[in-house]
Scaffold this motif. Structure first.
Motif, short mmCIF file in Angstrom:
data_model
loop_
_atom_site.label_atom_id
_atom_site.label_comp_id
_atom_site.label_asym_id
_atom_site.label_seq_id
_atom_site.Cartn_x
_atom_site.Cartn_y
_atom_site.Cartn_z
N ARG A 134 1.04 -1.32 -0.30
CA ARG A 134 0.00 0.36 0.14
C ARG A 134 0.90 1.04 -0.07
N ASN A 135 0.30 2.10 -0.45
CA ASN A 135 0.96 3.47 -0.68
C ASN A 135 2.38 3.40 -0.69
N GLN A 136 2.78 2.64 -2.25
CA GLN A 136 4.41 3.36 -2.55
C GLN A 136 4.56 4.07 -3.55
N LEU A 137 5.64 4.36 -3.35
CA LEU A 137 5.50 6.10 -3.57
C LEU A 137 7.02 5.55 -4.59
N HIS A 138 6.69 5.91 -5.93
CA HIS A 138 8.09 6.16 -7.22
C HIS A 138 8.39 7.28 -7.55
N LEU A 139 9.68 7.78 -7.95
CA LEU A 139 9.46 8.76 -8.45
C LEU A 139 10.44 8.73 -9.85
N ARG A 140 9.89 8.82 -10.92
CA ARG A 140 10.68 8.69 -11.77
C ARG A 140 11.20 10.20 -12.31
N LEU A 141 12.34 10.26 -12.50
CA LEU A 141 13.43 11.43 -11.90
C LEU A 141 13.15 12.70 -13.29
N SER A 142 13.30 14.04 -13.45
CA SER A 142 13.57 14.41 -15.13
C SER A 142 15.27 14.49 -15.67
N ARG A 143 16.08 13.60 -15.03
CA ARG A 143 17.63 13.43 -15.99
C ARG A 143 18.20 12.48 -14.98
N ALA A 144 19.10 11.74 -15.96
CA ALA A 144 19.30 10.90 -15.04
C ALA A 144 20.47 11.59 -13.69
N ARG A 145 20.64 10.32 -12.90
CA ARG A 145 21.37 11.24 -11.78
C ARG A 145 22.95 10.26 -11.24
N ALA B 21 13.46 6.33 -8.18
CA ALA B 21 13.71 6.85 -6.87
C ALA B 21 12.85 6.41 -5.90
N TRP B 22 12.58 5.34 -5.12
CA TRP B 22 11.64 5.25 -4.61
C TRP B 22 11.99 5.19 -2.47
N ALA B 23 10.59 5.18 -1.60
CA ALA B 23 11.30 5.60 -0.64
C ALA B 23 12.26 3.60 -0.02
N PRO B 24 12.92 3.77 1.07
CA PRO B 24 13.47 2.94 1.49
C PRO B 24 12.30 1.44 2.07
N ASP B 25 11.61 1.77 3.09
CA ASP B 25 10.54 0.83 2.79
C ASP B 25 8.91 1.11 3.22
N ALA B 26 8.11 0.25 3.78
CA ALA B 26 6.94 0.68 3.94
C ALA B 26 7.18 1.87 4.97
N ARG B 27 7.55 2.27 6.28
CA ARG B 27 7.42 2.89 7.65
C ARG B 27 7.77 3.69 6.12
N ALA B 28 8.29 4.12 5.40
CA ALA B 28 8.96 5.61 5.00
C ALA B 28 8.57 6.01 4.12
N ASP B 29 7.63 5.01 3.59
CA ASP B 29 6.30 5.23 2.15
C ASP B 29 5.42 5.74 3.54
N ALA B 30 4.87 5.43 4.20
CA ALA B 30 3.42 5.78 5.17
C ALA B 30 4.03 7.47 5.89
#
Length: 168
Positions: free
Chosen positions: A77-88, A112-121
Motif C-alpha cells: 500500500r502507498n508505495q512511492l515511485h519517482l521518475r526523475l527528470s534526468r539521469a542522476r 527513486a523510492w522510499a527505502p521501506d513501508a514505514r518511510a512510504d507511510a
C-alpha cells in the motif's frame, strides 16, 4: 516484502495525459484531481495516483512523474515511485522535501523510492498535509537539479486509487 517488479519500474516514461488518452490499454481512469490523476490496471491489479512535476530539472528522453501505488496481490500500500527528470550521478543522494520534512530515498539511474513501508507511510502522510514537494539530486554531469510537484489533489487521488483497489 514487495518484489522489485512491484516497487520499481511501474510507470516508466509515461505522462498523465498519456494515461487519460490511452483507450487501447486496459487502464481505467478513476478521476483527475487538480494536477493528480488516479488510475487502475487490472493485471497485475494496481491502483495509483500520479502527477507530473510543475517544474523539472531538465529535459530528458522520458517524462518525470511521482506516483503512489497500491498492489493488492502483493499486500503493498502507498508505495512511492519517482521518475526523475534526468539521469542522476550514481554516487549522489536523492532527497525528497515536503514542507520541513526531508526523506532520503533509494535510487536507480533515474528512479527513486522510499527505502521501506514505514518511510512510504511517512511520505504519504507528509504529502497529505503539504502544498508542494521537491526531489533533489545531482545529474550525471555533476550539476544539481530538482523536480517540483504541486500537492493539490494528491490526497484525494491517493484515496480514490486505494478505494478502487479495495472494491475489486
Amino acid at each position: 516484502m514487495t518484489s522489485k517488479a512491484g516497487r520499481h519500474g511501474i510507470f516508466a516514461g509515461v505522462s498523465l495525459a498519456l494515461f487519460v488518452a490511452s483507450p487501447a490499454w486496459s487502464r481505467e481512469t478513476i478521476g483527475i484531481f487538480a494536477s493528480w490523476g488516479a488510475f487502475s490496471d487490472p493485471a497485475p491489479l494496481r491502483c495509483y495516483a500520479i502527477a507530473q512535476p510543475v517544474q523539472s530539472g531538465g529535459s530528458s528522453r522520458w517524462r518525470p512523474f511521482a506516483s503512489v501505488a497500491d498492489w493488492p496481490g502483493q499486500g503493498a500500500r502507498n508505495q512511492l515511485h519517482l521518475r526523475l527528470s534526468r539521469a542522476r550521478d550514481p554516487r549522489a543522494r536523492v532527497t525528497l522535501s515536503i514542507g520541513e520534512r526531508r526523506f532520503e530515498l533509494v535510487a536507480g539511474d533515474a528512479d527513486a523510492w522510499a527505502p521501506d513501508a514505514r518511510a512510504d507511510a511517512a511520505i504519504v502522510a507528509a504529502i497529505r498535509s503539504g502544498r508542494s514537494m521537491s526531489v533533489e539530486t545531482l545529474a550525471k554531469s555533476g550539476g544539481p537539479f530538482a523536480d517540483v510537484y504541486a500537492l493539490g489533489g494528491a490526497a484525494t487521488a491517493i484515496d480514490a486509487a486505494a478505494l478502487a483497489c479495495v472494491r475489486r
